[in-house]
Motif scaffolding. Structure first.
Motif, PDB file in Angstrom:
ATOM      1  N   THR A  60       0.818  -1.209   0.000  1.00  0.00           N
ATOM      2  CA  THR A  60       0.000   0.000   0.000  1.00  0.00           C
ATOM      3  C   THR A  60       0.858   1.270   0.000  1.00  0.00           C
ATOM      4  OG1 THR A  60      -1.961  -1.004   0.914  1.00  0.00           O
ATOM      5  CG2 THR A  60      -1.586   1.283   1.504  1.00  0.00           C
ATOM      6  N   SER A 105       6.893   4.183   4.538  1.00  0.00           N
ATOM      7  CA  SER A 105       6.591   2.995   5.336  1.00  0.00           C
ATOM      8  C   SER A 105       5.770   3.380   6.566  1.00  0.00           C
ATOM      9  CB  SER A 105       7.891   2.322   5.781  1.00  0.00           C
ATOM     10  OG  SER A 105       7.592   1.225   6.624  1.00  0.00           O
ATOM     11  N   GLN A 106       4.594   2.814   6.649  1.00  0.00           N
ATOM     12  CA  GLN A 106       3.748   3.056   7.811  1.00  0.00           C
ATOM     13  C   GLN A 106       4.508   2.666   9.077  1.00  0.00           C
ATOM     14  OE1 GLN A 106       1.655   2.490  11.114  1.00  0.00           O
ATOM     15  NE2 GLN A 106       1.912   0.534  10.089  1.00  0.00           N
ATOM     16  N   SER A 107       4.959   1.411   9.105  1.00  0.00           N
ATOM     17  CA  SER A 107       5.600   0.884  10.326  1.00  0.00           C
ATOM     18  C   SER A 107       7.011   1.411  10.511  1.00  0.00           C
ATOM     19  CB  SER A 107       5.656  -0.643  10.249  1.00  0.00           C
ATOM     20  OG  SER A 107       6.478  -1.040   9.153  1.00  0.00           O
ATOM     21  N   THR A 110       9.702  -2.224   7.698  1.00  0.00           N
ATOM     22  CA  THR A 110       9.646  -3.202   6.608  1.00  0.00           C
ATOM     23  C   THR A 110      11.057  -3.493   6.092  1.00  0.00           C
ATOM     24  OG1 THR A 110       7.428  -2.493   6.072  1.00  0.00           O
ATOM     25  CG2 THR A 110       8.633  -3.619   4.322  1.00  0.00           C
ATOM     26  N   SER A 158      -4.136  -1.498   5.396  1.00  0.00           N
ATOM     27  CA  SER A 158      -3.820  -0.093   5.665  1.00  0.00           C
ATOM     28  C   SER A 158      -4.847   0.841   5.031  1.00  0.00           C
ATOM     29  CB  SER A 158      -2.430   0.199   5.095  1.00  0.00           C
ATOM     30  OG  SER A 158      -2.097   1.537   5.312  1.00  0.00           O
ATOM     31  N   LYS A 243      -6.615  -3.727  -1.800  1.00  0.00           N
ATOM     32  CA  LYS A 243      -7.419  -3.752  -0.570  1.00  0.00           C
ATOM     33  C   LYS A 243      -8.490  -4.830  -0.665  1.00  0.00           C
ATOM     34  CE  LYS A 243      -5.845  -1.886   1.582  1.00  0.00           C
ATOM     35  NZ  LYS A 243      -4.721  -1.080   2.005  1.00  0.00           N
ATOM     36  N   GLU A 246      -6.953  -8.404  -0.564  1.00  0.00           N
ATOM     37  CA  GLU A 246      -6.364  -8.680   0.738  1.00  0.00           C
ATOM     38  C   GLU A 246      -7.375  -9.112   1.794  1.00  0.00           C
ATOM     39  OE1 GLU A 246      -4.596  -4.946   2.140  1.00  0.00           O
ATOM     40  OE2 GLU A 246      -3.458  -6.073   3.606  1.00  0.00           O
TER      41      GLU A 246
HETATM   42  C1  F6R Z   1      -1.805  -3.553   2.701  1.00  0.00           C
HETATM   43  C2  F6R Z   1      -0.683  -3.273   3.598  1.00  0.00           C
HETATM   44  C3  F6R Z   1       0.697  -3.638   3.152  1.00  0.00           C
HETATM   45  C4  F6R Z   1       1.729  -2.628   3.664  1.00  0.00           C
HETATM   46  C5  F6R Z   1       3.144  -3.069   3.334  1.00  0.00           C
HETATM   47  C6  F6R Z   1       4.190  -2.044   3.729  1.00  0.00           C
HETATM   48  O1  F6R Z   1      -2.994  -3.060   3.226  1.00  0.00           O
HETATM   49  O2  F6R Z   1      -0.871  -2.747   4.662  1.00  0.00           O
HETATM   50  O3  F6R Z   1       0.767  -3.759   1.766  1.00  0.00           O
HETATM   51  O4  F6R Z   1       1.443  -1.388   3.090  1.00  0.00           O
HETATM   52  O5  F6R Z   1       3.429  -4.293   3.956  1.00  0.00           O
HETATM   53  O6  F6R Z   1       4.156  -1.792   5.098  1.00  0.00           O
HETATM   54  P1  F6R Z   1       4.830  -0.526   5.720  1.00  0.00           P
HETATM   55  O7  F6R Z   1       4.101   0.671   5.197  1.00  0.00           O
HETATM   56  O8  F6R Z   1       4.731  -0.684   7.198  1.00  0.00           O
HETATM   57  O9  F6R Z   1       6.266  -0.502   5.238  1.00  0.00           O
END
Ligand code: F6R
Length: 366
Positions: A60, A105-107, A110, A158, A243, A246
């Motif tokens: 995402t 990256s959300q988290s 990764t 996400s 989405k 998934e």
């Molecule tokens: C889909 C989803 C994943 C993350 C991907 C990257 O809904 O959440 O595709 O977007 O694993 O994760 P981050 O952004 O944490 O690096």
């Protein structure tokens, strides 16, 4: 902890107006005429020296990077490439000290994204991280960090992190444009005004969630469907398709509307749902002709378009209208009904919405 919602995903979808407001936050000056990205330490000279930009991310976040590419290219006129991190690392990317690398990256944890960041730094590039987690590995190792203030995201799929990443790209694109002088003051002010209206417009879309629920219950009966769009609608189509796959486990493909006739049109048969994103009105005529191609082969077309677009309304079976905004910002609105569609389709199929099979929230293995 779900604040009255049945699932974290639905709660997080509804938290988006707040996430937009918090991510815009104080990054616009009091006059409403300029973006102020204090956390980005790039000097005007360093911005002038950027020859090209690489955006690198997974899933995402990669899809946010696809929108980011069109936003930065349009606003700042710098060439941008967007790559998935697991490919970027191994393709010997051409990175110079004049390359700006943006990792998303959300988290912030990764594995492939972190490795791409390290590779970029090794090659002498400056790295900006767009992340939702202050203090994450990515945020510690990047030169600059733009934090998305979406708050913790619990659902595996996400939603609010993606849209906050879009807001971060809008702010960064405007910041680069201001420095480079690629857009005049009126354009910047109008774009900022439109940006500030987005949270309220998301609230308006959420009021119509029931319409999406009804449509989702129909598509939950299908095994295959298509998303089509042009320009940034194509980038959002890819996110909508991911989405849906998934969490509902319905197979779908996202296609650039003009590419269908180069092969995929062979898959269009009687009754197949096609979801057409049509917010890019300068491309409308072309999108309408692609809609006619699939309708002529029996597709059931559901379009998402800007309010009052009669041309689309009369070409499709069903239309969901979203409030009007400028073309550049439409991704931040058009994705909302797609998130709801995935949510309600998953629910209709009795799936575990927040914890889809085979997936983990944070992917720290390569
Ligand atoms: C889909 C989803 C994943 C993350 C991907 C990257 O809904 O959440 O595709 O977007 O694993 O994760 P981050 O952004 O944490 O690096």
């Amino acid at each position: 902890e779900k604040a009255g919602f049945d699932h974290f995903m639905l709660k997080e979808i509804h938290e988006q107006p707040k996430a937009y407001r918090d991510t815009i936050g104080s990054r616009i000056d009091g006059s409403g005429e300029r973006v102020v990205l204090g956390e980005v330490k790039l000097t005007p000279q360093q911005i002038w020296d950027i020859h090209n930009i690489h955006i690198v991310a997974c899933g995402t976040a990669y899809h946010a990077g696809l929108v980011g590419k069109s936003v930065i290219e349009q606003l700042a006129r710098i060439p941008v490439e967007t790559d998935v991190a697991s490919e970027y690392r191994y393709r010997a990317p051409i990175i110079t000290p004049n390359t700006l690398v943006i990792v998303v990256s959300q988290s912030g944890e990764t594995a492939d994204t972190l490795a791409a960041l390290r590779e970029a730094k090794r090659c002498g590039a400056r790295v900006i991280a767009i992340t939702n987690v202050v203090g994450s590995s990515v945020s510690r190792e990047a030169d600059d960090v733009i934090v998305t203030w979406a708050g913790p995201e619990i659902a595996v799929a996400s939603t609010k992190a993606y849209t906050s990443q879009l807001i971060a790209f809008y702010l960064l694109g405007l910041h680069l444009a201001q420095t480079l002088g690629t857009q005049d003051a009126t354009y910047i002010r109008e774009t900022i005004e439109a940006l500030q209206k987005l949270p309220e417009q998301v609230e308006q879309i959420l009021l119509h969630a029931e319409d999406i629920k009804q449509y989702a219950e129909q598509i939950a009966e299908h095994d295959d469907l298509f998303f089509i769009g042009r320009g940034s609608d194509y980038a959002v189509a890819q996110e909508g398709s991911l989405k849906l796959k998934e969490i509902s486990y319905i197979h779908s493909e996202a296609y650039a509307a003009g590419e269908l006739k180069h092969g995929t049109l062979a898959l269009i048969e009687e009754g197949i749902p096609v979801i057409a994103l049509a917010t890019q009105e300068h491309l409308l005529e072309k999108t309408v002709s692609n809609i006619k191609e699939v309708k002529a082969r029996g597709a059931q077309v559901f379009a998402i378009a800007l309010e009052g677009n009669h041309e689309i309304a009369k070409s499709v079976d069903l239309v969901f209208e979203i409030p009007r905004t400028v073309a550049l910002l439409a991704p931040a609105l058009v994705v909302i009904p797609l998130q709801l569609l995935a949510y309600y389709a998953s629910l209709a199929r009795g799936n575990d919405v927040d914890k889809p099979r085979n997936l983990a929230k944070s992917v720290t293995v390569e």
